[in-house]
Design an enzyme around this catalytic site. Structure first.
Site, PDB file in Angstrom:
ATOM      1  N   GLU A 339      -3.525   3.003  -3.127  1.00 32.27           N
ATOM      2  CA  GLU A 339      -3.203   4.159  -2.303  1.00 32.27           C
ATOM      3  C   GLU A 339      -4.306   5.179  -2.522  1.00 32.27           C
ATOM      4  OE1 GLU A 339      -0.039   4.410  -0.312  1.00 32.27           O
ATOM      5  OE2 GLU A 339      -1.526   5.750   0.561  1.00 32.27           O
ATOM      6  N   GLY A 372      -9.225   1.828  -0.479  1.00 36.33           N
ATOM      7  CA  GLY A 372      -8.943   0.396  -0.382  1.00 36.33           C
ATOM      8  C   GLY A 372     -10.171  -0.452  -0.109  1.00 36.33           C
ATOM      9  N   ASP A 389      -0.986  -2.342   4.940  1.00 34.15           N
ATOM     10  CA  ASP A 389       0.025  -1.573   5.666  1.00 34.15           C
ATOM     11  C   ASP A 389      -0.521  -0.171   5.883  1.00 34.15           C
ATOM     12  OD1 ASP A 389       3.563  -0.739   5.070  1.00 34.15           O
ATOM     13  OD2 ASP A 389       2.300  -0.640   6.843  1.00 34.15           O
ATOM     14  N   PRO A 391      -2.135   2.901   8.754  1.00 33.61           N
ATOM     15  CA  PRO A 391      -1.973   3.344  10.140  1.00 33.61           C
ATOM     16  C   PRO A 391      -3.000   2.672  11.049  1.00 33.61           C
ATOM     17  CG  PRO A 391      -2.113   5.220   8.645  1.00 33.61           C
ATOM     18  CD  PRO A 391      -2.466   4.011   7.855  1.00 33.61           C
ATOM     19  N   ASP A 392      -2.786   2.815  12.321  1.00 33.27           N
ATOM     20  CA  ASP A 392      -3.668   2.234  13.337  1.00 33.27           C
ATOM     21  C   ASP A 392      -5.108   2.724  13.195  1.00 33.27           C
ATOM     22  OD1 ASP A 392      -1.698   1.918  16.405  1.00 33.27           O
ATOM     23  OD2 ASP A 392      -1.611   0.904  14.465  1.00 33.27           O
TER      24      ASP A 392
END
Lengths: 813, 398
Positions: A339, A372, A389, A391-392
Site C-alpha cells: 500500500e 507497488g 486491486d 483504481p482504474d
C-alpha cells in the site's frame, strides 16, 4: 558579478517566490478535489495560473512605467494578496455548491477551464504584477538595468524552491490549508512592511503616518490566524455537503498524496482522496460487512479459486477495503500486501470492520508501505498469485499498473503455474467506443504478455491471466468445488457467485467484443462491433482470434511511454459529462502526429512575411521583426521546457516509482538549474548579448530534446534506483540550466532593441509564462497521453528548432 | 543551409522512431491510412459462419416506419402522442427520444426492426421474480429513450441517436423465430426503453402471442394512456421502474414526471396485467424513509399488497460516478418499511447473496424460491402454492 541591492530587496523577491509557490500548491490541491481528482485539471489549473501571472507581469509593466510610489504600490498589492488568497481558497471549496452542481458529477473540460480561469485571475495578476514592480525597485536601488531582471528572476526562483520544499517536507504534515495560505500571504506582507520600515532606498520609502495605518491593518488581518481552523472545517463541511449530501464528514487527513476525506452514511464509510471516491466499506458497528464489501469479496475469491494451491500471494492495493480479509480465508502461507499511502491505511483502520483490521495483523501478512511498481521491479521473490486491486488507470500514476512493462515484471515474478488478476470498471454491454477502447487495450496488453487471459464480469470487469491454458478456467463448477474444499463458509460467500460471474451468455459476449475490437487500423475511431447472436464458446473464440488480423499495437497496447489506456479513460470520463469536449477528444485521436508541426510552420511563415517587410522598410520593421523572433524564442523555451518537464516527470514516475517527495525534489532541482543558468548567463553576457547567442541556445535545446526523445524510453532498462534518480536529477537540472540561460539573454537583447528594462523584463517573463502555460495544458492533456513521451519530447525539439530558424532568419544583424 | 539540414535530420529521426516503438515494420506503418472497411471485413470473417442478419450488426442501421401515434398540426408540424412529452416536431425534426421523426407531416419511428441489443438471458435478470422462474427470455431493445436519468446504466445505447450504435436487422416475425431457436419461453422488451420503440414491440408481441410466447415489458412507464391500453391485450407481465415517489426527483434527475407513471401503473392494474416494480435507491436522493413509506402505501392501496417490489442498490456510474453506493442497511430498512406498509413480496436487487433475493411464503415464512442473483437455487412451489398450502401470486406457468 551581480551588483547587489540592499538585502531587503532580494528578500522581497525571495518571499514573492515562496508565497507564489505555496499559494500555487495549496490552491492546486484544493481545486483538484473540486474536480474529483481529474488529472486533466492539473494541466488546466497550471495553465490558468501561468497565464494570469503572465498577464499580470504585463500589467506590471504598465504600472512600472508610471511615476508611482513603488513601496506604496507593492505594499498595497501584498495586502490585497493577503486577502485574495484565502478568499480564492474559500471560493474553490464552495464552487460546486455555488453553481448547484449535482453530487458525484464530473465537470466537463469547459467547466473546469472556465472556473479555473475565473478563480485564479486575482492572485495570478497580483503575483505577476509584483514581479515586474520588484524589477523596477531593484533597478532603482542598484542603477543596473539587466542585472535587476536576472536578479529578481533568480531570487524568485530560489523562493520557489524554498516554498516547495517547505510545503512538502514540513507544512503539509502540520498545518491546514487556510493556515498555509495565510502564512504565505502574511510572509510577503510582513517582509515588505519590514523592508519599507528599515530601508534606506529612496524608492521604497513611505510616509510614517500611512505606514502606521498599514501596519495596524496587517496586525488586524493576522488575527484571522486563530480563526483559520474554524474557517477550514466549515468550508470543508460545506464543500462535502455539495459533493456527497447527507453523508457526515467524519475526518479529513492531509496526506502528501492528496487530502483524504472520510464520509459516513449509516454504517457505511466512504474514503475519498483528492475528491475521488476510492472505496466504500462497512464500518465497525455494521453487522452487514459481508454484504457491504461484496465487490472485494468477489474479487478475492474469484482470484484465489483459480489457483489450485495458492501459498505465496502478492496483493497490491485494496487490502483495507476487505480484499485482504477474504484472501486470508484460503490456505495462504505468506502474503505481501503493498500500500502506498500510510495515512490512508491508518485512517481507514479507525473506521472499517474489525475483521478487516484484524487481517492486517495476521501473522501470515507482511504490510509493506511503498510504491507497488517499485516493489515489483526490485523484488527477487516469486509468487503463486499476484493480485492488483487498484483504481482504474484514470491518472498517469495509476496507468503504471496496466502497462506492458508492468505485466512483464509481473510475469517474471510468478512461479510456474502462477496467475495474475486485476479489475477495471466497465459497462453492461461495452458499447461506447471510449470504454470499449480502454478495456480492449487492457485486454490486448495483457494478452501480449500472458498466454491465456480471461475477462469476466459486467459492471466490474475482472481479468485473470496465466501462462498455461489449463490453469485459467471459465468452469464455474471447478471454482465452486475449490471454494467448498477449502472450507469457506457458505454464509460468507456462496459458490453460486461463480455462476453469476461466469454466466455463459455474458461471458461469451464480453470476450467476443474484447477479443475482436482493436484488430486492424483505425478501429479505435468507431464503437466496437456488436457480437453475433449465436456466439462460439471461449475456447473456439481464442482459436479464431489467433488466426485473425493482428492487434493495432499503436492504439491498443498500453505502455509506460505511450499511456493510451490513460487517454481512453480520460475520454470516457469526458463522455460521461456528455459535453462537447468528448467529441474534441475523439477528434484529437484523429490527428496525425505530424500535424503538431503545423503551428510551427505558421510561425515560420510569419517570419518569412516579416523578413519581406524588413527588406521593404528596414526602419519600421527591423525592430519589430527582431522582437518577434525574440518573443517566439522565449515562448518556445517556456513551452518546450514545460512540455519536457511534464514528460520527464511522467517517465520518472514510471521508471522510479511514485514517491511524492522525490518528485518534489526533482522539481526543486529544475529550479536550482534555472538559478545557476541565469547566474552563469549573467556572468558572461554583460554587453555581449546578441540574438545569435540566443539562437545557439535554442539549437542546443532542440538537440537536447531530440536526444531525450530517443533516450527516455530506454531508461526503463536501468535497474539501479540510485542511478535512475541521479540520471533524472541530472537531466532535470540541465533542463533548468538551459531555460535559465535564456532569460537574461532574451531580456538583454530586447533591451537592445530599444525597450525599457521593465518593459523587456515584463515582456520576456510574460511570454515565457504564456509558453509554459500552453505547454502545461498541451503536454498534460494531449501530447503525453495520446502521442506518448517520445513524441512529446520531439514536439519540444521542433519548437526550439523553429525558434532557432526564425532568429537566424530575422535577427541576423 | 545548416538549419535545413538540422530539420531533415530531426525528421528522419522521428520516422523510424515510430515504427521501432511499435515493433511494426515500415510497410505496416504506411498501411495505417487504409480505413475501417478493412477491419469490418475482418470482423465479418471472424463471426460465426451463419450468415443470418442476426450475426452481423451494422453501425447506424435505421429502419423507419410510419407511426399512428401523432396529431397533425399546422404548417406540416406534428405533435407526437406516444408519451406525455408530446414533442412538437417541425418537418424533419426529431423528438427528445432521438428515434421519432416528422417526415412530411407524419410521425415516423426510426427503430422498427433494428434492435441494438438482442440477447438470451435468465428471466430473473429483468427482473421478473414471479413469472416462469428459471426460464429464459429473449431480450430485445433499440436505441433511444424518452427520459434522461443521471444514473442510467445503459446510457451508451439508450441516450444516443440510432446513427451511433450498431444494430441488427431483425423484422418482428424473425424475433419470435430466434426466441424459439434459443429455447426461450418469453420475449422481454428490456434494457432500453420499449416506449420509444412501441410499434416494434406491438408487432413482435402480436407474433409472440400467436406462438404462445409470453410478452414481458420493462419500462419507465412514461407513456400516454391510449397506446398503453392498446398494448395491454398482448402483455403478460410488466416491470415498471418507479424512479422515486417525488416529482422533483423525476424532473431534476430523470427529466420526466411522476404522475403519468403512476397513471400507467393504475391502468396496468385495471387491465389485470402482472406488475412488478423496481426502485433504485440512490443515497440522499430518493431513499428518505417518509417518501418511501408514502410510496409503499400508495402501491399497496392502488395496486394491492401482492405486487412484488424490488429495491435496487445504486452503484456509482454515469453522471453520478463519485457518489458512494447505497448502504445495504438502507436497503434493509426500506424493505422493512415496505413490509410494514403491507407489501408481501419485497426484494433487494444487486446485492447478490442477500437472503432478500428469495421469495418467502407470506403465511409460514418458508423460502419457497431460493435465489442468488439471477440463479434459481431451489423452487418449492407446486401449482403456485407453498407446501403449506398458501397460494403465492404470480405467473408460474406459460
Amino acid at each position: 558579478m551581480l551588483s547587489c541591492p540592499p538585502a531587503s530587496v532580494r528578500h522581497v523577491a525571495l518571499s514573492l517566490g515562496i508565497t507564489g509557490q505555496l499559494a500555487q500548491v495549496v490552491i492546486l490541491r484544493e481545486l483538484l478535489i473540486v474536480f474529483h481528482g481529474n488529472e486533466l485539471s492539473i494541466g488546466i489549473i497550471l495553465a490558468a495560473w501561468l497565464l494570469w501571472t503572465g498577464i499580470g507581469s504585463y500589467v506590471g509593466i504598465v504600472l512600472a512605467t508610471r511615476a508611482l510610489d513603488m513601496a506604496h504600490t507593492l505594499l498595497m498589492m501584498a495586502m490585497a494578496l493577503f486577502f485574495v488568497l484565502p478568499l480564492t481558497l474559500a471560493f474553490s471549496r464552495l464552487l460546486r455548491g455555488f453553481f448547484g452542481i449535482l453530487p458525484g458529477v464530473y465537470l466537463s473540460f469547459l467547466d473546469i477551464a472556465c472556473s479555473c480561469f475565473l478563480l485564479l485571475a486575482p492572485c495570478g495578476l497580483l503575483i505577476g504584477a509584483m514581479f515586474t514592480l520588484i524589477v523596477r525597485g531593484w533597478r532603482e536601488s542598484t542603477g543596473k538595468a539587466i542585472s535587476s531582471a536576472a536578479g529578481t528572476y533568480m531570487s524568485e526562483a530560489l523562493g520557489n524552491i524554498l516554498g516547495g520544499m517547505l510545503f512538502t517536507l514540513l507544512l503539509v504534515h502540520y498545518l491546514n490549508a487556510f493556515l498555509m495560505i495565510l502564512l504565505a500571504g502574511g510572509l510577503l506582507s510582513a517582509v515588505l512592511a519590514t523592508h519599507v520600515l528599515y530601508t534606506n532606498t529612496p524608492a521604497f520609502r513611505l510616509p510614517k503616518g500611512r505606514l502606521l495605518l498599514v501596519l495596524t491593518i496587517l496586525v488586524a488581518l493576522l488575527s484571522l490566524w486563530p480563526l483559520s481552523h474554524w474557517i477550514d472545517t466549515t468550508t470543508w463541511r460545506l464543500q462535502w455537503h455539495s459533493m456527497a449530501p447527507e453523508h457526515s464528514l467524519v475526518e479529513t487527513v492531509a496526506s502528501k498524496y492528496g487530502p483524504i476525506a472520510v464520509l459516513c452514511r449509516e454504517d457505511q464509510y466512504s474514503f475519498y482522496q483528492s475528491g475521488n471516491l476510492l472505496f466504500s466499506a462497512a464500518g465497525k458497528e455494521s453487522e452487514l460487512f459481508l454484504a457491504e464489501d461484496l465487490e472485494s469479496a468477489v474479487f478475492a475469491h474469484f482470484a484465489m479459486c483459480h489457483h489450485e494451491n495458492p501459498r505465496d500471494i502478492l496483493l497490491i492495493g485494496g487490502g483495507i477495503r476487505g480484499t485482504l480479509r477474504e484472501i486470508l480465508r484460503h490456505p495462504v502461507e505468506r502474503l505481501d500486501y503493498i500500500e502506498l499511502d500510510r495515512k490512508l491505511v491508518d485512517v481507514a483502520q479507525s473506521y472499517v470492520a474489525e475483521a478487516t483490521v484484524a487481517s492486517l495483523d495476521d501473522p501470515r501478512v507482511r504490510v509493506i508501505l511503498t510504491d507497488g511498481r517499485l516493489f515489483v521491479r526490485r523484488s527477487r521473490k516469486t509468487y503463486d498469485m499476484i493480485i492488483v486491486d487498484m483504481p482504474d488507470p484514470a491518472t498517469a500514476s495509476m496507468n503504471r499498473y496496466y502497462t506492458k512493462e508492468f505485466f512483464q515484471e509481473v510475469s517474471r515474478s510468478l512461479n510456474p503455474g502462477g496467475m495474475f488478476m486485476m479489475g477495471a470498471e466497465s459497462t453492461v454491454n461495452l458499447r461506447g467506443s471510449a470504454i470499449a477502447n480502454r478495456n480492449a487495450t487492457l485486454f490486448h496488453t495483457l494478452d501480449s504478455i500472458f498466454e491465456y487471459v480471461l475477462p469476466a464480469g459486467q459492471r466490474l470487469l475482472l481479468f485473470i491471466a496465466g501462462q498455461k491454458s489449463e490453469i485459467v478456467s471459465c468452469d464455474s463448477r471447478l471454482l465452486q468445488d475449490r471454494l467448498l474444499e477449502r472450507g469457506i463458509d457458505r454464509t460468507v460467500f456462496s459458490p453460486r457467485h461463480f455462476d453469476l460471474l461466469l454466466e455463459e451468455g455474458q461471458l461469451r459476449r464480453i470476450n467476443w467484443i474484447l477479443r475482436h475490437h482493436g484488430r486492424g487500423p483505425r478501429t479505435h475511431l468507431s464503437p466496437p462491433q456488436s457480437p453475433p447472436f449465436s456466439l462460439p464458446g471461449i475456447e473456439e473464440q481464442i482459436a479464431q482470434s489467433s488466426h485473425g488480423p493482428a492487434v493495432d499495437a499503436r492504439s491498443f497496447i498500453n505502455s509506460d511511454f505511450k499511456p493510451i489506456a490513460y487517454y481512453y479513460t480520460l475520454v470516457y470520463w469526458g463522455g460521461l459529462t456528455r459535453s462537447d469536449h468528448a467529441a474534441l477528444f475523439r477528434e484529437l485521436s484523429h490527428v496525425n502526429p505530424l500535424w503538431v508541426l503545423f503551428p510551427f510552420a505558421m510561425a515560420l511563415f510569419f517570419a518569412v512575411i516579416l523578413r519581406a517587410l524588413v527588406v521593404f522598410s528596414s526602419r519600421t520593421w527591423g525592430a519589430v521583426s527582431t522582437r518577434y523572433a525574440l518573443s517566439f524564442a522565449v515562448f518556445t523555451t517556456g513551452f518546450s521546457t514545460m512540455t519536457l518537464q511534464v514528460a520527464l516527470l511522467f517517465v520518472f514516475q514510471n521508471v522510479y516509482g511514485f514517491v511524492y517527495e522525490m518528485v518534489g525534489l526533482i522539481v526543486a532541482l529544475f529550479m536550482t538549474g534555472l538559478v545557476t543558468g541565469t547566474a552563469t548567463a549573467q556572468r558572461w553576457i554583460r554587453d555581449k548579448a546578441n540574438p545569435i547567442v540566443l539562437a545557439k541556445v535554442q539549437a542546443i535545446l532542440a538537440i537536447y530534446c531530440a536526444i531525450l526523445a530517443v533516450f527516455l524510453p530506454r531508461t526503463a532498462y536501468i535497474s539501479s534506483p540510485t542511478s535512475v534518480f541521479l540520471l533524472f536529477s541530472g537531466i532535470t537540472w540541465l533542463s533548468g540550466f538551459l531555460n535559465g540561460i535564456d532569460f537574461p539573454l532574451a531580456t538583454s537583447c530586447c533591451h537592445k532593441t530599444g525597450l525599457g528594462t521593465e518593459l523587456s523584463t515584463g515582456m520576456v517573463y510574460g511570454t515565457e509564462l504564456f509558453g509554459a502555460s500552453l505547454g502545461a495544458v498541451l503536454a498534460g492533456v494531449a501530447l503525453v497521453p495520446i502521442l506518448g513521451v517520445a513524441a512529446c519530447s520531439m514536439t519540444a525539439a521542433f519548437a526550439n528548432a523553429a525558434a532557432f530558424v526564425i532568429i537566424i532568419f530575422l535577427a541576423r544583424e | 543551409m545548416l538549419y535545413i539540414a538540422v530539420l531533415l535530420a530531426l525528421l528522419s529521426v522521428m520516422m523510424p522512431l515510430n515504427s521501432h516503438r511499435n515493433n511494426l515494420p515500415r510497410r505496416k506503418f504506411l498501411r495505417r491510412g487504409v480505413g475501417t472497411l478493412c477491419s469490418l471485413g475482418m470482423a465479418g470473417q471472424l463471426a460465426a459462419k451463419d450468415n443470418s442478419p442476426l450475426q452481423t450488426a451494422r453501425l447506424g442501421l435505421i429502419k423507419a416506419k410510419r407511426s399512428p401515434w401523432f396529431k397533425a398540426l399546422e404548417n406540416g408540424s406534428i405533435s407526437c402522442e406516444l408519451c406525455p412529452r408530446r414533442c412538437r416536431l417541425a418537418p424533419g425534426q426529431r423528438g427528445f427520444c432521438r428515434v421519432r421523426e416528422n417526415r412530411e407531416g407524419e410521425c415516423y419511428t426510426l427503430v422498427y426492426g433494428n434492435p441494438a441489443l438482442i440477447q438470451n438471458d435468465p428471466i430473473e435478470r429483468k427482473p421478473f421474480f414471479h413469472v416462469l422462474p428459471g426460464s429464459r427470455a429473449l431480450s430485445i431493445s433499440t436505441a433511444g429513450c424518452n427520459m434522461e436519468c443521471k444514473f442510467c446504466e445503459v446510457w451508451d445505447m439508450a441516450l444516443v441517436a440510432p446513427e451511433e450504435v450498431y444494430a441488427y436487422d431483425v423484422p418482428p416475425h424473425a424475433v419470435v423465430r430466434y426466441a424459439r431457436e434459443a429455447n426461450a419461453q418469453s420475449i422481454s422488451y428490456a434494457f432500453g426503453e420499449p416506449v420509444v420503440f412501441y410499434e416494434y414491440v406491438h408487432s413482435i408481441a402480436t407474433h409472440a402471442k400467436n406462438d404462445s410466447l409470453l410478452n414481458l415489458l420493462h419500462t419507465n412507464g412514461y407513456i400516454s394512456p391510449s397506446p398503453l391500453k392498446a398494448l395491454c391485450d398482448r402483455l403478460d407481465a410488466v416491470n415498471l421502474d418507479l424512479k422515486a415517489f417525488d416529482d422533483t426527483f423525476y424532473r431534476d434527475i430523470c427529466g420526466g414526471e411522476l404522475n403519468p407513471v403512476l397513471a400507467s401503473l393504475q391502468l396496468l392494474n385495471k387491465e389485470g396485467i402482472h406488475v412488478e416494480i423496481t426502485n433504485i435507491l440512490i443515497p440522499s436522493m430518493n431513499d428518505h424513509p417518509d417518501t418511501l413509506r408514502k410510496m409503499c402505501r400508495w402501491i399497496c392501496h392502488e395496486l394491492g399488497p401482492n405486487v412484488p417490489l424490488h429495491f435496487g442498490r445504486f452503484y456509482p456510474l454515469y453522471k453520478l460516478a463519485n457518489l458512494p453506493p447505497t448502504p445495504v442497511s438502507t436497503l434493509e430498512r426500506s424493505r422493512e418499511i415496505a413490509m410494514e406498509e403491507g407489501l408481501k413480496f419485497v426484494y433487494l436487487a444487486r446485492v447478490a447473496g442477500h437472503k432478500a433475493e428469495s421469495t418467502f411464503c407470506p403465511n409460514c415464512g418458508t423460502a419457497v424460491i431460493e435465489r442468488l442473483g439471477f440463479v434459481v437455487e431451489n423452487n418449492l412451489l407446486k401449482d403456485g402454492k407453498c407446501p403449506c398450502g398458501e397460494p403465492v401470486p404470480g405467473r408460474w406457468k406459460a
